[in-house]
Design a protein around this motif. Sequence first.
Motif, mmCIF file in Angstrom:
data_model
loop_
_atom_site.group_PDB
_atom_site.id
_atom_site.type_symbol
_atom_site.label_atom_id
_atom_site.label_comp_id
_atom_site.label_asym_id
_atom_site.label_seq_id
_atom_site.Cartn_x
_atom_site.Cartn_y
_atom_site.Cartn_z
ATOM 1 N N ILE A 1 -5.702 7.663 -1.877
ATOM 2 C CA ILE A 1 -6.496 8.259 -2.956
ATOM 3 C C ILE A 1 -7.946 8.422 -2.520
ATOM 4 O O ILE A 1 -8.442 9.535 -2.386
ATOM 5 N N ARG A 2 -8.636 7.321 -2.272
ATOM 6 C CA ARG A 2 -10.031 7.437 -1.865
ATOM 7 C C ARG A 2 -10.148 8.177 -0.538
ATOM 8 O O ARG A 2 -11.089 8.951 -0.333
ATOM 9 N N GLY A 3 -9.193 7.988 0.351
ATOM 10 C CA GLY A 3 -9.220 8.701 1.626
ATOM 11 C C GLY A 3 -9.193 10.216 1.434
ATOM 12 O O GLY A 3 -9.900 10.952 2.131
ATOM 13 N N VAL A 4 -8.388 10.677 0.475
ATOM 14 C CA VAL A 4 -8.310 12.123 0.205
ATOM 15 C C VAL A 4 -9.616 12.606 -0.426
ATOM 16 O O VAL A 4 -10.145 13.665 -0.068
ATOM 17 N N ASN B 1 7.779 15.107 -0.930
ATOM 18 C CA ASN B 1 8.760 15.274 -1.997
ATOM 19 C C ASN B 1 8.838 14.013 -2.862
ATOM 20 O O ASN B 1 9.517 14.011 -3.884
ATOM 21 N N ALA B 2 8.112 12.974 -2.477
ATOM 22 C CA ALA B 2 8.004 11.782 -3.332
ATOM 23 C C ALA B 2 7.352 12.105 -4.670
ATOM 24 O O ALA B 2 7.455 11.315 -5.600
ATOM 25 N N VAL B 3 6.702 13.275 -4.795
ATOM 26 C CA VAL B 3 6.140 13.653 -6.103
ATOM 27 C C VAL B 3 7.247 13.963 -7.118
ATOM 28 O O VAL B 3 6.953 14.126 -8.305
ATOM 29 N N TYR B 4 8.484 14.061 -6.663
ATOM 30 C CA TYR B 4 9.610 14.207 -7.603
ATOM 31 C C TYR B 4 10.242 12.865 -7.926
ATOM 32 O O TYR B 4 11.140 12.787 -8.767
ATOM 33 N N GLY B 5 9.814 11.829 -7.225
ATOM 34 C CA GLY B 5 10.236 10.486 -7.564
ATOM 35 C C GLY B 5 11.590 10.112 -7.003
ATOM 36 O O GLY B 5 12.044 10.651 -5.981
ATOM 37 N N TYR C 1 3.547 5.102 -4.069
ATOM 38 C CA TYR C 1 3.418 6.143 -3.055
ATOM 39 C C TYR C 1 3.485 7.534 -3.696
ATOM 40 O O TYR C 1 2.596 8.374 -3.491
ATOM 41 N N GLY C 2 4.513 7.778 -4.495
ATOM 42 C CA GLY C 2 4.669 9.090 -5.134
ATOM 43 C C GLY C 2 3.480 9.429 -6.018
ATOM 44 O O GLY C 2 2.938 10.545 -5.959
ATOM 45 N N ALA C 3 3.046 8.469 -6.836
ATOM 46 C CA ALA C 3 1.921 8.727 -7.750
ATOM 47 C C ALA C 3 0.630 8.944 -6.968
ATOM 48 O O ALA C 3 -0.224 9.739 -7.369
ATOM 49 N N SER C 4 0.485 8.253 -5.835
ATOM 50 C CA SER C 4 -0.735 8.460 -5.041
ATOM 51 C C SER C 4 -0.762 9.867 -4.456
ATOM 52 O O SER C 4 -1.826 10.478 -4.314
ATOM 53 N N LYS C 5 0.413 10.411 -4.139
ATOM 54 C CA LYS C 5 0.471 11.788 -3.635
ATOM 55 C C LYS C 5 0.190 12.786 -4.766
ATOM 56 O O LYS C 5 -0.462 13.815 -4.548
#
Lengths: 340, 340
Positions: A108-111, A132-136, A163-167
């Motif tokens: 998060i902060r890195g981005v 694709n982790a944004v689909y959980g 991980y997914g939520a951070s993406k």
Amino acid sequence: MPGNPAVPVAGNRFCIVGGASLVGSATAGELLDHGAAEVVLFDNFAFGSDAAIAHLKDHPRLRLVRGDVMRMANLLRATEGMAGVLQLAAYMTLSMDRDPWGGLDVNIRGVQNALEACRANKVQKVVFASSNAVYGYGPGVSGDLVEGTPFHSVGAPPAAILYGASKIIGEQLCRDAFRKWGQDYVILRYSTVYGERQHYRAANALYIIETYDAVRRGEAPKVFGDGSETKHFVYVGDLARANRMAFESQATDVAVNTSGPAPITTLELVRLVTELAGGGPEPIFVGNEPGKVRLTSGGAFRIAHEEAFRAIGWTPEVDMKEGLRRLIAWRESNEGRAAA
Amino acid sequence: MPGNPAVPVAGNRFCIVGGASLVGSATAGELLDHGAAEVVLFDNFAFGSDAAIAHLKDHPRLRLVRGDVMRMANLLRATEGMAGVLQLAAYMTLSMDRDPWGGLDVNIRGVQNALEACRANKVQKVVFASSNAVYGYGPGVSGDLVEGTPFHSVGAPPAAILYGASKIIGEQLCRDAFRKWGQDYVILRYSTVYGERQHYRAANALYIIETYDAVRRGEAPKVFGDGSETKHFVYVGDLARANRMAFESQATDVAVNTSGPAPITTLELVRLVTELAGGGPEPIFVGNEPGKVRLTSGGAFRIAHEEAFRAIGWTPEVDMKEGLRRLIAWRESNEGRAAA
């Protein structure tokens, strides 16, 4: 020309944040092959490795910069004069489980830091490596996963959801930067990457190597559950090409899936690896190993990549059989044996 | 008794992180009324206000601690000797839009810090204020929203998605703390809160006050769209009771919705506020105002709170008509007029 989201590769300079990695090194090679004036590999070597970039490190147009995405000063220096930045640096699920504080910082902060550095240095375009982790995870994940599919989390371990939520958050930081200061960007939602210089960090990709290693030792490869679980990989060379095309295309303010030609079941994967290894024992079917983070999806799914073709003209070219053949050939080479 | 997730309120000490707030002050009153030995209100007054706690500040068992969730030292001091901690401190969507760096810090690192402080001080139970924002926004959000409903984000502004995803992460940090060191916790997913000492910060709750203010000035209240958009509020006194019951119950390692008795459409809400204001002009139907963050949901939805009854025995008691009557009575009181 200012305001043009298309960034030609030839003659331009690019920085790959998190560059000493599987995708980073392959993309550096791709950009250099297409005439990039310079490629900077920025990495703190927490997960990155000298082995991942050994084949490139003497390239005259490649520069290695040791630095940390948590340090703005490092990023501001590394991105000076760059036309494009590829933001790869991230913790994945296994490391997120071990160190959620570090993982959330980097993902998060890195981005945020990378985007701010791009703003300060007027970098034309950012390509952000999402997932694709944004689909959980879990039983809700089935059928065609398209860019509007929601994030499922029922039944998933905390680290996977983190991980997914951070993406998801990283993606929104790109959208916010576009809205607030016109930062051009393309988000690529990578599916699980495999290929030459495969590392041992990603839960799903690791399974390929573990299976191969077992077969080569003459042991029966393990299949978790009944083997019907779907995986949808993407070959690293295809991803390197997607990264290049994302820079070159007119696309901006968009997020697309980048997956391989087709999904595969766990059992099919194990049979294919066994065949490519020259044969071996039949697989054994086992339950889950306690204490090990495993990512299970519900049933059959496919990560649709048609939007990527529409947005940046990309479509995957290397199927599992060919990609695994290349991975195994590398693995049996001197470089691959040294890396193991 | 160690390992018992039920924390009686009477005789115990509680810290409310982000306490100088609508929900914080109401919960402090609830805990004090039920015999808490001490309630500590911890706040940095970035969003919290003296007005929100003016009615409580001379209470003999209440202590106000100025501190910041981003400072571990502050949290470690404030949570010493506490049986329970209520983690409320958060940026909401409007402030997340203005300052995503600050918002992600507080909503993610702030929760990590609070959990670490609870671990260090052996706090028995954490109640974490999550949100129905974990179900997201846009046309995908419809029907009954239950605890397993996935996170929808298509069509939502970045700040709203950042807010929802930051709450998803906060929840997972609680789950991770339970798994890694046995930290008992209950997550309550608040729907939009309204009631006495209503503030001007939350996008949806703000609408109630704006509507009332307009009607009182003799102006026609504004309805965005056709007025059929659903809202599902919860009365602040009901939430204060839910927080208390979450501490007292045997429940742990669980996340439940806490919403009011029933949803309401925007048009019904405007008519109700107009009626309670003693009548006024007919509403006018308008489009969205440019530059203003508005959270729209697709169609009709209801945030199901049946799980909260099963887990902690809670069910909402105050319906919109009664809750709005109380809000307006407060608004017309000396305290309410001073706060406006």
